[in-house]
Design an enzyme around this catalytic site. Structure first.
Site, PDB file in Angstrom:
ATOM      1  CB  CYS A  57      -0.936   0.007   1.196  1.00  0.00           C
ATOM      2  SG  CYS A  57      -0.054  -0.096   2.782  1.00  0.00           S
ATOM      3  CB  CYS A  62       8.448   4.771  13.438  1.00  0.00           C
ATOM      4  SG  CYS A  62       7.282   4.371  14.753  1.00  0.00           S
ATOM      5  CB  CYS A  65       4.247   2.305  15.011  1.00  0.00           C
ATOM      6  SG  CYS A  65       4.255   3.723  16.139  1.00  0.00           S
ATOM      7  CB  CYS A 128       0.143 -34.805  17.605  1.00  0.00           C
ATOM      8  SG  CYS A 128       1.210 -35.923  18.550  1.00  0.00           S
ATOM      9  CB  CYS A 133       2.892 -32.441  20.015  1.00  0.00           C
ATOM     10  SG  CYS A 133       3.540 -32.785  18.354  1.00  0.00           S
ATOM     11  CB  CYS A 213     -11.244 -55.872  14.277  1.00  0.00           C
ATOM     12  SG  CYS A 213     -10.716 -57.308  13.315  1.00  0.00           S
ATOM     13  CB  CYS A 218      -5.014 -63.271  25.520  1.00  0.00           C
ATOM     14  SG  CYS A 218      -4.957 -63.523  27.314  1.00  0.00           S
TER      15      CYS A 218
END
Length: 263
Positions: A57, A62, A65, A128, A133, A213, A218
């Site tokens: 633009c 300064c 700022c 995660c 993390c 599933c 065991c």
């Protein structure tokens, strides 16, 4: 902060033609003001080559700022802070300008904020589960695991946690035990009768399954079990030996009418 393009002693001004000037300025990370200005934020006097001209633009400020603007912005895009009674600039600072203006710590915090907002704006994401993390990913298809590129831990997407050393069934059984404070003898006997639990075909320990599933293991003797047939998954020769196991998939048939074809 990267050094501003200071005019060397005895050197000529930057080329005056617009094209040549743009080529020259492109070599600088930050563009300095060539004329004295008054910072529109703090109203302080800024001498030539001591302030900063924003590329998008051409508003000048300064450096102090601009640094304050970046540090106190809650937005990912840092907008030009120029405002007056009739106009508010909608241009944004370029990433190279932000990086050159602030410290490494502030810039990393700015990038982290950008990543957080990007993650929040996308629906199918997984963050995660390792504490503190920053790793995350976009979940596509039937992904069940996510190995974090930041901490390298393997996350279970289905359980939405990290349960290294045990499968999903084992983890969920442990969670259920913890939530219920353990099973009493009456409860276990009732579960055996209703089929919600079974005894391991090898060590006779009670095994339970909440969902998922038909193949499980065991926790005590590590025998692989077929939940549908209530017997061992494999024969004595181990993995792949269907002679003494549940024979799921042999000749394209299920091992049991209630088999889910998942193991």
């Amino acid at each position: 902060m990267s050094a501003l393009p200071v005019k060397p002693s005895g050197s000529k001004d930057l080329p005056q033609t617009s094209y040549d000037e743009l080529l020259e300025l492109e070599n600088y990370v930050l563009v300095a003001n060539k004329e004295p200005i008054e910072c529109p934020i703090c109203f302080g006097a800024v001498q030539p080559y001591e302030g900063i001209v924003l590329r998008d633009c051409l508003h000048s400020f300064c450096s102090e700022c601009l640094v304050d603007t970046i540090q106190h912005s809650d937005d990912v895009e840092i907008r030009c802070p120029y405002r007056d009674n009739v106009y508010s600039c909608e241009s944004v600072l370029q990433q190279r300008e932000i990086n050159a203006l602030v410290s490494k710590e502030v810039y990393e915090a700015h990038l982290a904020k950008s990543i957080q907002q990007a993650e929040a704006s996308i629906g199918d994401t997984f963050h995660c589960r390792t504490p503190n993390c920053r790793g995350w990913c976009i979940i596509e298809g039937n992904v069940t695991e996510f190995k974090c590129p930041v901490c390298t831990n393997v996350n279970c997407v289905a359980c939405r946690t990290i349960h290294a050393g045990c499968n999903c069934t084992e983890y969920r059984n442990r969670q259920r035990l913890e939530q219920n404070g353990g099973y009493n003898e009456t409860m276990l006997q009732r579960m055996l009768e209703t089929g919600d639990a079974m005894r391991c075909p090898t060590c006779k320990m009670i095994v339970t399954k909440i969902s998922g599933c038909d193949g499980l293991k065991c926790l005590i003797c590590k025998t692989e079990i077929c939940w549908a047939t209530r017997g061992p998954r494999w024969g004595r020769a181990g993995n792949g030996d269907t002679s003494g196991g549940c024979r799921c998939g042999v000749n394209g048939t299920k091992c049991h009418p209630q088999c889910k074809n998942c193991h």
